[in-house]
Motif scaffolding. Structure first.
Motif, PDB file in Angstrom:
ATOM      1  N   ARG A  51       0.838  -1.199   0.000  1.00 27.15           N
ATOM      2  CA  ARG A  51       0.000   0.000   0.000  1.00 27.15           C
ATOM      3  C   ARG A  51       0.869   1.245   0.000  1.00 27.15           C
ATOM      4  N   VAL A  53       1.468   4.404   1.846  1.00 22.74           N
ATOM      5  CA  VAL A  53       1.172   4.962   3.167  1.00 22.74           C
ATOM      6  C   VAL A  53       1.626   6.419   3.172  1.00 22.74           C
ATOM      7  N   THR A  55       2.094   9.982   5.498  1.00 23.58           N
ATOM      8  CA  THR A  55       2.188  10.494   6.858  1.00 23.58           C
ATOM      9  C   THR A  55       2.549  11.968   6.836  1.00 23.58           C
ATOM     10  N   ALA A  68      -4.346  10.546   0.542  1.00 25.08           N
ATOM     11  CA  ALA A  68      -4.570   9.103   0.661  1.00 25.08           C
ATOM     12  C   ALA A  68      -5.939   8.722   0.120  1.00 25.08           C
ATOM     13  N   SER A  78      -4.209   2.989  -0.627  1.00 29.66           N
ATOM     14  CA  SER A  78      -3.492   3.959   0.184  1.00 29.66           C
ATOM     15  C   SER A  78      -4.241   4.234   1.478  1.00 29.66           C
ATOM     16  N   MET A  81      -1.256   7.435   7.878  1.00 24.35           N
ATOM     17  CA  MET A  81      -0.709   7.002   9.168  1.00 24.35           C
ATOM     18  C   MET A  81      -0.248   8.233   9.939  1.00 24.35           C
ATOM     19  N   MET A  93       1.409  -0.545  11.043  1.00 26.55           N
ATOM     20  CA  MET A  93       0.659  -0.451   9.791  1.00 26.55           C
ATOM     21  C   MET A  93       1.587  -0.549   8.586  1.00 26.55           C
ATOM     22  N   LEU A  94       2.822  -0.134   8.775  1.00 23.73           N
ATOM     23  CA  LEU A  94       3.792  -0.081   7.686  1.00 23.73           C
ATOM     24  C   LEU A  94       4.545  -1.397   7.622  1.00 23.73           C
ATOM     25  N   ASP A  98       5.426  -1.932   1.219  1.00 21.79           N
ATOM     26  CA  ASP A  98       4.722  -0.652   1.142  1.00 21.79           C
ATOM     27  C   ASP A  98       5.663   0.432   0.615  1.00 21.79           C
ATOM     28  N   LEU A 100       6.226   4.709   1.405  1.00 22.92           N
ATOM     29  CA  LEU A 100       5.837   5.766   2.332  1.00 22.92           C
ATOM     30  C   LEU A 100       6.075   7.138   1.707  1.00 22.92           C
TER      31      LEU A 100
END
Length: 330
Positions: A51, A53, A55, A68, A78, A81, A93-94, A98, A100
């Motif tokens: 996914r 992610v 942040t 997201a 997506s 976080m 979650m990560l 993935d 980021l």
């Protein structure tokens, strides 16, 4: 001077236009930042097996949430976080596989930098979005996307305004580029928006709404009118189909036809056969047609129902305008 009088003297429109001018200029500066880094970021996301992610802290986090949501609805799985919560367990979650995206205009968010060792340990590709590439975040990134030297629209230069606008626009640019690269279609979009009007327009087909089986009104051509009227009344669709022995469509008879027949004949013989008064070659539709197409064609032809037939002209269903409206098709 009281507050009301001060407000009357203040030129709100001038400030609004200046704000928009500054933010428009920020987007022009951002456009000059689109280079090979942008392409590399897209390639990393396209290769992602997990996914995407996103942040960010504070206002950057609010923009990240919207990004997201846009990615998720346009073919890139997506989620957002929160970096503060990530330091207290949510970093789980990560996972490996993935990608980021970390957002910080300064490029040195403490909450995100605290996560950097584990991000590196997981081997998760890191894409940063910041004002420039001098902070520790972009320095640790696989791809550092920058907004450029933009001026905040806030006259104090403090509230994130132009920077968040530019970040949001950059997120949209990424999402649209990926959408196009994936060959994402309107049907794909509708599948992630099934409850919305677009989803209903694109996902609902005639076969999902039509009446079939025992609810389907059918009579033989030699059926007397008293039984025809019973079939129309019993199935409550305002018509009956007339079919041959192979259930191929010969014609229809509607409650409107009944009223016209009564007016014409000043009553009618209940032993009259339906084949003598049926409407031949009625409008039909395929079960694979979209529901919105059925509604549009009903409106064009000023009719309330369609008989649904297969490729051999066999009657397989009936769909009415009421069915379409009730399903929210418009």
């Amino acid at each position: 001077m009281n507050q009301e009088k001060t407000a009357n003297l203040f030129d709100f429109q001038k400030v609004a236009l200046e704000t928009l001018r500054i933010e428009e200029n920020a987007l022009q500066i951002l456009a000059r930042q689109i280079d090979g880094r942008f392409s590399r970021a897209c390639e990393i996301i396209l290769r992602c097996k997990g996914r995407l992610v996103i942040t960010g802290m504070g206002k950057s986090g609010h923009i990240g949430r919207k990004m997201a949501a846009t990615f998720a609805s346009t073919g890139t799985p997506s989620f957002f976080m929160h970096p503060g919560e990530a330091g207290h367990g949510d970093l789980g979650m990560l996972v490996e596989g993935d990608v980021l995206i970390a957002i910080s205009n300064s490029g040195k968010s403490d909450e995100i930098m605290m996560l950097m060792p584990l991000i590196k340990h997981l081997g998760v590709p890191l894409i940063t979005i910041s004002g420039d590439d001098r902070g520790p975040m972009p320095q640790n990134a696989d791809v550092a996307l920058t907004l450029g030297d933009i001026q905040e629209a806030c006259p104090l230069g403090l509230a994130p305004t132009s920077s968040t606008t530019a970040t949001l626009a950059l997120g949209d640019a990424l999402a649209v580029a990926l959408l196009d690269a994936r060959g994402f279609t309107s049907d794909d979009f509708a599948r992630s928006h099934p409850a919305g009007a677009l989803g209903k327009r694109l996902l609902l087909h005639v076969k999902h709404l039509m009446h079939t089986g025992e609810d389907l009104p059918k009579v033989a051509p030699n059926t007397p009118m008293n039984k025809v009227l019973y079939e129309i009344s019993d199935k409550r669709l305002g018509l009956t189909t007339i079919v041959d022995e192979q259930e191929r469509l010969l014609g229809i008879f509607t409650d409107g036809d009944l009223r016209r027949l009564i007016d014409k004949q000043q009553g009618f013989d209940v032993n009259l056969l339906v084949q003598d008064v049926m409407i031949q070659n009625p409008w039909t539709i395929s079960q694979e047609a979209r529901a919105v197409e059925a509604l549009e064609r009903m409106n064009e032809r000023k009719i309330n129902q369609f008989v649904v037939v297969d490729e051999t002209n066999k009657v397989i269903g009936v769909i009415s305008m009421h069915d379409l409206i009730q399903a929210g098709v418009n």
